[in-house]
Motif scaffolding. Structure first.
Motif, PDB file in Angstrom:
ATOM      1  N   UNK A  91       0.813  -1.220   0.000  1.00 35.69           N
ATOM      2  CA  UNK A  91       0.000   0.000   0.000  1.00 35.69           C
ATOM      3  C   UNK A  91       0.848   1.272   0.000  1.00 35.69           C
ATOM      4  N   UNK A  92       1.962   1.253   0.780  1.00 38.17           N
ATOM      5  CA  UNK A  92       2.773   2.469   0.901  1.00 38.17           C
ATOM      6  C   UNK A  92       3.456   2.858  -0.403  1.00 38.17           C
ATOM      7  N   UNK A  93       3.566   1.911  -1.350  1.00 34.62           N
ATOM      8  CA  UNK A  93       4.217   2.210  -2.624  1.00 34.62           C
ATOM      9  C   UNK A  93       3.209   2.513  -3.744  1.00 34.62           C
ATOM     10  N   UNK A  94       1.924   2.354  -3.437  1.00 35.49           N
ATOM     11  CA  UNK A  94       0.897   2.597  -4.449  1.00 35.49           C
ATOM     12  C   UNK A  94      -0.089   3.653  -3.953  1.00 35.49           C
ATOM     13  N   UNK A  95       0.426   4.686  -3.295  1.00 36.04           N
ATOM     14  CA  UNK A  95      -0.460   5.692  -2.710  1.00 36.04           C
ATOM     15  C   UNK A  95      -0.410   7.031  -3.430  1.00 36.04           C
ATOM     16  N   UNK A  96       0.224   7.098  -4.591  1.00 35.26           N
ATOM     17  CA  UNK A  96       0.267   8.350  -5.350  1.00 35.26           C
ATOM     18  C   UNK A  96      -0.696   8.288  -6.527  1.00 35.26           C
ATOM     19  N   UNK A 110      -4.559  19.438  -6.756  1.00 33.32           N
ATOM     20  CA  UNK A 110      -5.067  19.940  -5.477  1.00 33.32           C
ATOM     21  C   UNK A 110      -6.272  19.116  -5.048  1.00 33.32           C
ATOM     22  N   UNK A 111      -6.766  19.388  -3.842  1.00 36.17           N
ATOM     23  CA  UNK A 111      -7.887  18.628  -3.321  1.00 36.17           C
ATOM     24  C   UNK A 111      -7.437  17.328  -2.689  1.00 36.17           C
ATOM     25  N   UNK A 112      -8.309  16.334  -2.690  1.00 38.39           N
ATOM     26  CA  UNK A 112      -8.024  15.050  -2.057  1.00 38.39           C
ATOM     27  C   UNK A 112      -7.736  13.962  -3.075  1.00 38.39           C
ATOM     28  N   UNK A 113      -8.545  13.878  -4.117  1.00 37.50           N
ATOM     29  CA  UNK A 113      -8.490  12.741  -5.019  1.00 37.50           C
ATOM     30  C   UNK A 113      -7.246  12.721  -5.901  1.00 37.50           C
ATOM     31  N   UNK A 114      -6.818  13.883  -6.400  1.00 37.90           N
ATOM     32  CA  UNK A 114      -5.735  13.903  -7.386  1.00 37.90           C
ATOM     33  C   UNK A 114      -4.481  14.630  -6.913  1.00 37.90           C
ATOM     34  N   UNK A 115      -4.351  14.846  -5.623  1.00 38.98           N
ATOM     35  CA  UNK A 115      -3.126  15.454  -5.092  1.00 38.98           C
ATOM     36  C   UNK A 115      -2.172  14.364  -4.638  1.00 38.98           C
ATOM     37  N   UNK A 116      -0.937  14.744  -4.347  1.00 35.92           N
ATOM     38  CA  UNK A 116       0.088  13.799  -3.902  1.00 35.92           C
ATOM     39  C   UNK A 116       0.883  14.390  -2.743  1.00 35.92           C
ATOM     40  N   UNK A 117       1.738  13.548  -2.163  1.00 39.85           N
ATOM     41  CA  UNK A 117       2.684  14.011  -1.159  1.00 39.85           C
ATOM     42  C   UNK A 117       2.033  14.638   0.054  1.00 39.85           C
ATOM     43  N   UNK A 118       2.669  15.691   0.556  1.00 37.79           N
ATOM     44  CA  UNK A 118       2.213  16.334   1.787  1.00 37.79           C
ATOM     45  C   UNK A 118       0.816  16.942   1.623  1.00 37.79           C
ATOM     46  N   UNK A 119       0.558  17.506   0.423  1.00 41.96           N
ATOM     47  CA  UNK A 119      -0.765  18.091   0.178  1.00 41.96           C
ATOM     48  C   UNK A 119      -1.850  17.036   0.349  1.00 41.96           C
ATOM     49  N   UNK A 120      -1.660  15.877  -0.273  1.00 39.98           N
ATOM     50  CA  UNK A 120      -2.653  14.804  -0.169  1.00 39.98           C
ATOM     51  C   UNK A 120      -2.814  14.343   1.273  1.00 39.98           C
ATOM     52  N   UNK A 121      -1.706  14.125   1.975  1.00 37.79           N
ATOM     53  CA  UNK A 121      -1.784  13.627   3.346  1.00 37.79           C
ATOM     54  C   UNK A 121      -2.549  14.598   4.242  1.00 37.79           C
ATOM     55  N   UNK A 122      -2.269  15.886   4.078  1.00 33.69           N
ATOM     56  CA  UNK A 122      -2.927  16.875   4.930  1.00 33.69           C
ATOM     57  C   UNK A 122      -4.404  17.014   4.575  1.00 33.69           C
ATOM     58  N   UNK A 365     -10.682   0.801 -10.977  1.00 33.18           N
ATOM     59  CA  UNK A 365     -10.302   1.680  -9.878  1.00 33.18           C
ATOM     60  C   UNK A 365      -9.577   2.923 -10.377  1.00 33.18           C
ATOM     61  N   UNK A 366      -9.649   4.014  -9.614  1.00 30.19           N
ATOM     62  CA  UNK A 366      -8.965   5.256 -10.000  1.00 30.19           C
ATOM     63  C   UNK A 366      -7.458   4.978 -10.069  1.00 30.19           C
ATOM     64  N   UNK A 367      -6.789   5.398 -11.161  1.00 34.08           N
ATOM     65  CA  UNK A 367      -5.365   5.085 -11.340  1.00 34.08           C
ATOM     66  C   UNK A 367      -4.480   5.548 -10.185  1.00 34.08           C
ATOM     67  N   UNK A 368      -3.427   4.773  -9.951  1.00 32.15           N
ATOM     68  CA  UNK A 368      -2.418   5.122  -8.950  1.00 32.15           C
ATOM     69  C   UNK A 368      -1.055   5.176  -9.623  1.00 32.15           C
TER      70      UNK A 368
END
Length: 493
Positions: A91-96, A110-122, A365-368
């Motif tokens: 899971x930790x390698x397929x979370x982007x 931006x947002x939740x669905x299509x953001x990455x890194x710190x932005x997504x986590x927050x 499923x939504x691409x990762x």
């Protein structure tokens, strides 16, 4: 002297060398359909495209294969074991999320669905915490769902048993649940702004996983200057963003800092608290796209599942009757019930789960994106690879389900009729990117389904023996428009 023929020959040679170089650079990818210049391996699914296209490729190339979408290599995980190994065990390698031109134009990372890194986590953490504060799993949001379900029952009753298309009525009720969550209010069915919002969201979803989506990601520099449906998609996205922005401005004027009432209230409060944090990602752009994400994930999926539910209950009258008997026996004449009552209704719960399994409402499923090189089943999935978990293949995996292509609620019942959770039941995804609104969707499906089955018996129109279970194939896979008769029950509430 260079002649036109010589120039063309040199250009062809250079393009061929570039193509061969790309093939060599990606030689360690899993096998898949022959990659052709420009269109990649997409030719295999564009020919006679259907819900089952990805599963057919898995039968030929294995449960881990590569499908080239133009110049983009996409690794597809098919079947429960492959999906589990990828999105759960790693899971930790397929979370982007992959940053493709199309999704970048829609959400700008931006947002939740299509953001990455710190932005997504927050943003994701804030979303989870806030939805719990708003009563997810508690009675406040459940009360609003009950209100919308009551309005829907009244709307169905107004059809007086005559054939009608339930799509619009269900869509309005489900969308209003998300409106209450985001804006703290519902809208009337005839509200012009509400209609425009709903239609714009529908158009955005309808455009995903289409030919024009593929062309935009393959030739973004060209598609930006050409007319077509992709232009309309971006216009609709701007319309939704404008609608949300107006609601944000209203909230600023009537800000409830001490008693936040909805998602926007809580977000504006968090923005104020984080003003001095240089690493904060709380801003209006992330707020707008988080709200859009909640709408996108929370309206079409629940609406489509309920549409399939009514269709299947109409076609499987014996199962509909068993659900109604259980509801009558357990809930009796009591007007009130809650989501917690699902534990008392094992057969009804099994039917709702089987609807989600039998007619999964997404194409895939939504691409990762793979954040680190991973070895799976003898294949190397490189860092940066786009990965799709084919969740439909999981829900129809013959190694996990006794009768995968049959509508069979017994998949979720033991020999004593008790409800059984199944590890391969993954309609909401899994891992770090599991659907943020899973719990909300579960509550909605249960309450809407029970209220409707308690109040009505669903039948096909006169002269129709069975409603055709045909699918509209796009990113979401609703049934083709149909009409049904809602016959009031004498003991319905």
């Amino acid at each position: 002297m260079w002649t036109p023929v010589t120039l063309i020959a040199v250009l062809v040679c250079l393009l061929t060398l570039r193509f061969l170089n790309q093939l060599w650079a990606h030689r360690n990818y899993p096998p898949g359909p022959l990659r052709l210049p420009i269109i990649g391996g997409a030719w295999r699914i564009l020919i006679n495209f259907s819900q089952d296209s990805f599963m057919k490729l898995a039968k030929q190339y294995g449960n881990v294969y590569t499908l080239w979408a133009g110049n983009l290599p996409v690794v597809v995980l098919s079947g429960f074991e492959a999906v589990k190994e990828g999105v759960i065990n790693h899971s930790e390698y397929f979370n982007e999320r992959p940053v493709t031109p199309f999704f970048k134009a829609l959400a700008n990372e931006t947002g939740i669905m299509f953001s990455n890194g710190y932005t997504w986590k927050q943003q994701r953490k804030f979303g989870l915490v806030t939805m719990r504060k708003l009563g997810l799993g508690k009675k406040s949001i459940e009360y609003q769902i009950q209100e919308e379900a009551s309005q829907l029952v009244d709307a169905f009753a107004n059809t007086k048993g005559q054939p009608f298309d339930p799509t619009l009525l269900i869509t309005n009720s489900v969308t209003n649940v998300i409106c209450f969550l985001n804006f703290g209010q519902r809208f009337s069915i005839g509200d012009e702004d509400f209609l425009k919002l709903r239609n714009a969201l529908f158009q955005i979803l309808q455009s995903t996983a289409t030919l024009f989506h593929f062309l935009y990601d393959t030739f973004p520099w060209l598609m930006k200057h050409l007319p077509g449906p992709h232009k309309k998609v971006l216009e609709n996205r701007d319309h939704v963003a404008s609608f949300v922005s107006k609601e944000i401005e209203k909230h600023k004027v009537h800000q409830s800092l001490h008693e936040p009432q909805d998602f926007i209230d809580y977000y504006l409060l968090q923005m104020m608290k984080s003003k001095r944090d240089p690493n904060s990602t709380y801003n209006e752009e992330n707020l707008i796209n988080s709200v859009i994400d909640l709408f996108t994930a929370g309206t079409e999926s629940t609406t489509t599942t309920l549409l399939w539910g009514l269709l299947l209950m109409t076609n499987y009258r014996d199962i509909q009757g068993k659900v109604q008997k259980e509801i009558d026996d357990i809930l009796g004449s009591s007007q009130s019930f809650s989501y917690q009552d699902q534990k008392k209704l094992p057969y009804t719960n099994a039917v709702i789960h089987e609807i989600q399994r039998y007619q999964y409402i997404l194409l895939f499923g939504v691409p990762r994106q793979c954040s680190k090189e991973v070895n799976m089943f003898g294949f190397c999935i490189p860092k940066g690879a786009t990965v799709i978990a084919d969740l439909r293949s999981v829900l129809l995996d013959p190694n996990q389900w006794k009768t995968p292509h049959m509508f069979n609620p017994n998949h979720f019942l033991d020999q004593h009729g008790h409800f059984v959770e199944r590890e391969a039941f993954l309609p909401f995804g899994a891992g770090a990117r599991v659907c943020l609104g899973e719990q909300l969707a579960r509550i909605e499906l249960f309450i809407f389904f029970v209220r409707l089955l308690r109040a009505f018996t669903f039948q096909p129109p006169e002269g129709v023996k069975k409603i055709q279970e045909k699918v509209v194939v796009r990113m979401t896979t609703p049934p083709c428009p149909y009409k049904v008769c809602a016959i009031p029950r004498s003991n319905g509430s």
